[in-house]
Scaffold this motif. Structure first.
Motif, PDB file in Angstrom:
ATOM      1  N   PRO A  92       0.795  -1.233   0.000  1.00 15.91           N
ATOM      2  CA  PRO A  92       0.000   0.000   0.000  1.00 15.91           C
ATOM      3  C   PRO A  92       0.826   1.281   0.000  1.00 15.91           C
ATOM      4  O   PRO A  92       0.379   2.310  -0.511  1.00 15.91           O
ATOM      5  N   HIS A  93       2.042   1.211   0.544  1.00 16.03           N
ATOM      6  CA  HIS A  93       2.873   2.422   0.608  1.00 16.03           C
ATOM      7  C   HIS A  93       4.182   2.277  -0.169  1.00 16.03           C
ATOM      8  O   HIS A  93       5.107   3.053   0.020  1.00 16.03           O
ATOM      9  N   GLY A  94       4.239   1.272  -1.048  1.00 11.92           N
ATOM     10  CA  GLY A  94       5.434   1.094  -1.872  1.00 11.92           C
ATOM     11  C   GLY A  94       6.655   0.695  -1.061  1.00 11.92           C
ATOM     12  O   GLY A  94       6.575   0.417   0.143  1.00 11.92           O
ATOM     13  N   THR A  95       7.797   0.670  -1.730  1.00 10.82           N
ATOM     14  CA  THR A  95       9.043   0.255  -1.080  1.00 10.82           C
ATOM     15  C   THR A  95      10.014   1.417  -0.877  1.00 10.82           C
ATOM     16  O   THR A  95      11.043   1.255  -0.220  1.00 10.82           O
ATOM     17  N   GLY A  96       9.697   2.552  -1.474  1.00 13.92           N
ATOM     18  CA  GLY A  96      10.627   3.677  -1.389  1.00 13.92           C
ATOM     19  C   GLY A  96      11.682   3.634  -2.472  1.00 13.92           C
ATOM     20  O   GLY A  96      12.524   4.521  -2.579  1.00 13.92           O
ATOM     21  N   LYS A  97      11.613   2.602  -3.303  1.00 17.32           N
ATOM     22  CA  LYS A  97      12.568   2.465  -4.398  1.00 17.32           C
ATOM     23  C   LYS A  97      11.825   2.559  -5.728  1.00 17.32           C
ATOM     24  O   LYS A  97      10.784   1.940  -5.905  1.00 17.32           O
ATOM     25  N   THR A  98      12.362   3.341  -6.649  1.00 15.58           N
ATOM     26  CA  THR A  98      11.767   3.448  -7.976  1.00 15.58           C
ATOM     27  C   THR A  98      12.274   2.292  -8.832  1.00 15.58           C
ATOM     28  O   THR A  98      13.474   2.164  -9.071  1.00 15.58           O
ATOM     29  N   GLN A  99      11.365   1.445  -9.252  1.00 17.06           N
ATOM     30  CA  GLN A  99      11.739   0.275 -10.036  1.00 17.06           C
ATOM     31  C   GLN A  99      11.866   0.633 -11.517  1.00 17.06           C
ATOM     32  O   GLN A  99      10.977   1.273 -12.085  1.00 17.06           O
ATOM     33  N   ARG A 100      12.962   0.188 -12.112  1.00 17.08           N
ATOM     34  CA  ARG A 100      13.145   0.401 -13.556  1.00 17.08           C
ATOM     35  C   ARG A 100      12.557  -0.819 -14.271  1.00 17.08           C
ATOM     36  O   ARG A 100      12.995  -1.953 -14.038  1.00 17.08           O
ATOM     37  N   VAL A 101      11.574  -0.568 -15.123  1.00 17.43           N
ATOM     38  CA  VAL A 101      10.824  -1.664 -15.749  1.00 17.43           C
ATOM     39  C   VAL A 101      11.175  -1.804 -17.231  1.00 17.43           C
ATOM     40  O   VAL A 101      11.116  -0.833 -17.990  1.00 17.43           O
ATOM     41  N   LEU A 102      11.530  -3.027 -17.602  1.00 18.09           N
ATOM     42  CA  LEU A 102      11.773  -3.367 -19.005  1.00 18.09           C
ATOM     43  C   LEU A 102      10.600  -4.211 -19.486  1.00 18.09           C
ATOM     44  O   LEU A 102      10.237  -5.197 -18.846  1.00 18.09           O
ATOM     45  N   VAL A 103      10.001  -3.816 -20.603  1.00 17.48           N
ATOM     46  CA  VAL A 103       8.868  -4.567 -21.157  1.00 17.48           C
ATOM     47  C   VAL A 103       9.216  -5.090 -22.541  1.00 17.48           C
ATOM     48  O   VAL A 103       9.645  -4.324 -23.406  1.00 17.48           O
ATOM     49  N   PHE A 104       9.026  -6.388 -22.721  1.00 18.42           N
ATOM     50  CA  PHE A 104       9.181  -7.002 -24.037  1.00 18.42           C
ATOM     51  C   PHE A 104       7.799  -7.063 -24.686  1.00 18.42           C
ATOM     52  O   PHE A 104       6.923  -7.811 -24.243  1.00 18.42           O
ATOM     53  N   ALA A 105       7.596  -6.242 -25.705  1.00 18.83           N
ATOM     54  CA  ALA A 105       6.297  -6.190 -26.375  1.00 18.83           C
ATOM     55  C   ALA A 105       6.470  -5.570 -27.754  1.00 18.83           C
ATOM     56  O   ALA A 105       7.465  -4.896 -28.029  1.00 18.83           O
ATOM     57  N   LYS A 106       5.479  -5.799 -28.600  1.00 14.22           N
ATOM     58  CA  LYS A 106       5.500  -5.235 -29.950  1.00 14.22           C
ATOM     59  C   LYS A 106       4.200  -4.489 -30.238  1.00 14.22           C
ATOM     60  O   LYS A 106       3.199  -4.687 -29.552  1.00 14.22           O
ATOM     61  N   GLY A 107       4.234  -3.648 -31.274  1.00 12.66           N
ATOM     62  CA  GLY A 107       3.028  -2.981 -31.758  1.00 12.66           C
ATOM     63  C   GLY A 107       2.285  -2.180 -30.715  1.00 12.66           C
ATOM     64  O   GLY A 107       2.883  -1.410 -29.958  1.00 12.66           O
ATOM     65  N   GLU A 108       0.956  -2.384 -30.651  1.00 12.22           N
ATOM     66  CA  GLU A 108       0.108  -1.623 -29.723  1.00 12.22           C
ATOM     67  C   GLU A 108       0.486  -1.862 -28.270  1.00 12.22           C
ATOM     68  O   GLU A 108       0.403  -0.954 -27.437  1.00 12.22           O
ATOM     69  N   LYS A 109       0.880  -3.095 -27.939  1.00 17.40           N
ATOM     70  CA  LYS A 109       1.249  -3.412 -26.556  1.00 17.40           C
ATOM     71  C   LYS A 109       2.513  -2.654 -26.142  1.00 17.40           C
ATOM     72  O   LYS A 109       2.653  -2.251 -24.990  1.00 17.40           O
ATOM     73  N   ALA A 110       3.401  -2.443 -27.088  1.00 18.62           N
ATOM     74  CA  ALA A 110       4.608  -1.661 -26.798  1.00 18.62           C
ATOM     75  C   ALA A 110       4.222  -0.205 -26.512  1.00 18.62           C
ATOM     76  O   ALA A 110       4.739   0.417 -25.582  1.00 18.62           O
ATOM     77  N   LYS A 111       3.269   0.314 -27.296  1.00 22.36           N
ATOM     78  CA  LYS A 111       2.807   1.691 -27.085  1.00 22.36           C
ATOM     79  C   LYS A 111       2.126   1.837 -25.722  1.00 22.36           C
ATOM     80  O   LYS A 111       2.298   2.827 -25.021  1.00 22.36           O
ATOM     81  N   GLU A 112       1.340   0.797 -25.339  1.00 23.08           N
ATOM     82  CA  GLU A 112       0.655   0.813 -24.042  1.00 23.08           C
ATOM     83  C   GLU A 112       1.675   0.836 -22.901  1.00 23.08           C
ATOM     84  O   GLU A 112       1.496   1.549 -21.906  1.00 23.08           O
ATOM     85  N   ALA A 113       2.730   0.031 -23.055  1.00 23.17           N
ATOM     86  CA  ALA A 113       3.764  -0.037 -22.013  1.00 23.17           C
ATOM     87  C   ALA A 113       4.469   1.308 -21.867  1.00 23.17           C
ATOM     88  O   ALA A 113       4.721   1.783 -20.757  1.00 23.17           O
TER      89      ALA A 113
END
Length: 245
Positions: free
Chosen positions: A80-101
């Motif tokens: 509920p209050h997070g971890t205090g650390k900003t997570q760097r997120v890598l997403v493997f996706a193509k097309g519309e899903k890449a745009k959504e990410a």
């Protein structure tokens, strides 16, 4: 001729300082006593002595046998209050899903280009998400990402077509948990700088989640020990009756 690298005088001095601070911290509370969650958190914060904002972690010993497939515990929960650390997120996706990410705030979005970068030793990310149709290609990274706990997995919500939801949850404080070979779960619940109440609520959220996912095959007492500690500090035991109601 092989062997371990020699420890320098400076390193010995740093180790001695850490050991001294640790021993001083231990003297400030009763290690054999169990505390209410709020008391334990207060102690952890009081004895934290590092010159950085230490992470507060919970350790839970479970009455399970991780060697058995029906007693392996793994999943994810949004604190509920997070971890205090900003997570760097890598997403493997193509097309519309890449745009959504990208729209959801993913730090890196791509396909083969990032697979190649990782194969060459790039690791500037904390969490990996992949759409199911990308897992055939991402599977090549199993031997690299697996040992680091970074391989996308449906059980933790990181293999999904709903990439926007996945990214948003991770950014909001979603963490993964997994029982180790000794039957323990370790998870961050925030930073020493957090308000006590927020750390207690994050702690309770993890305990409640573990209770919900108790394997039917687990026999005897399920939650056997709970303790909290800061990055550089000793563990403080928590009264089980206060967190497992």
């Amino acid at each position: 001729m092989g062997g371990k690298a020699a420890i320098t005088t400076k390193e010995e001095s740093e180790m001695a300082k850490l050991s001294k601070k640790y021993m001083e911290a231990v003297k400030q509370y009763d290690q054999n006593q169990v505390y209410d969650p709020s008391e334990a958190i207060a102690i952890v914060k009081k004895i934290a002595s590092a010159n950085f904002d230490e992470t507060v972690e919970v350790a839970v010993r479970l009455g399970v046998d991780p060697k058995k497939a029906d007693q392996q515990i793994r999943g994810a929960v949004v604190l509920p209050h997070g971890t205090g650390k900003t997570q760097r997120v890598l997403v493997f996706a193509k097309g519309e899903k890449a745009k959504e990410a990208e729209a959801a705030g993913a730090d890196y979005v791509g396909d083969d280009d990032y697979i190649n970068k990782i194969q060459q030793g790039w690791f500037d990310f904390d969490v990996v998400v992949a759409t199911p149709d990308m897992m055939g290609a991402v599977g090549k990274l199993g031997r690299i990402l697996g040992p680091k706990g970074l391989m996308p997995n449906p059980k933790t919500g990181t293999v999904t077509f709903d990439v926007a939801k996945a990214v948003n949850e991770i950014k909001a404080g979603k963490i993964e948990y997994r029982v180790d070979k000794a039957g323990n779960i370790h998870a961050p619940i925030g930073k020493v700088s957090f308000d006590d109440s927020k750390l207690v609520e994050n702690l309770q959220t993890i305990i409640d989640t573990l209770i919900k996912v108790k394997p039917a095959a687990a026999k005897g007492q399920y939650i056997r020990n709970v303790s909290v500690s800061s990055t550089m500090g000793p563990g403080v035991k928590i009264n089980l009756s206060k967190v497992t109601k």
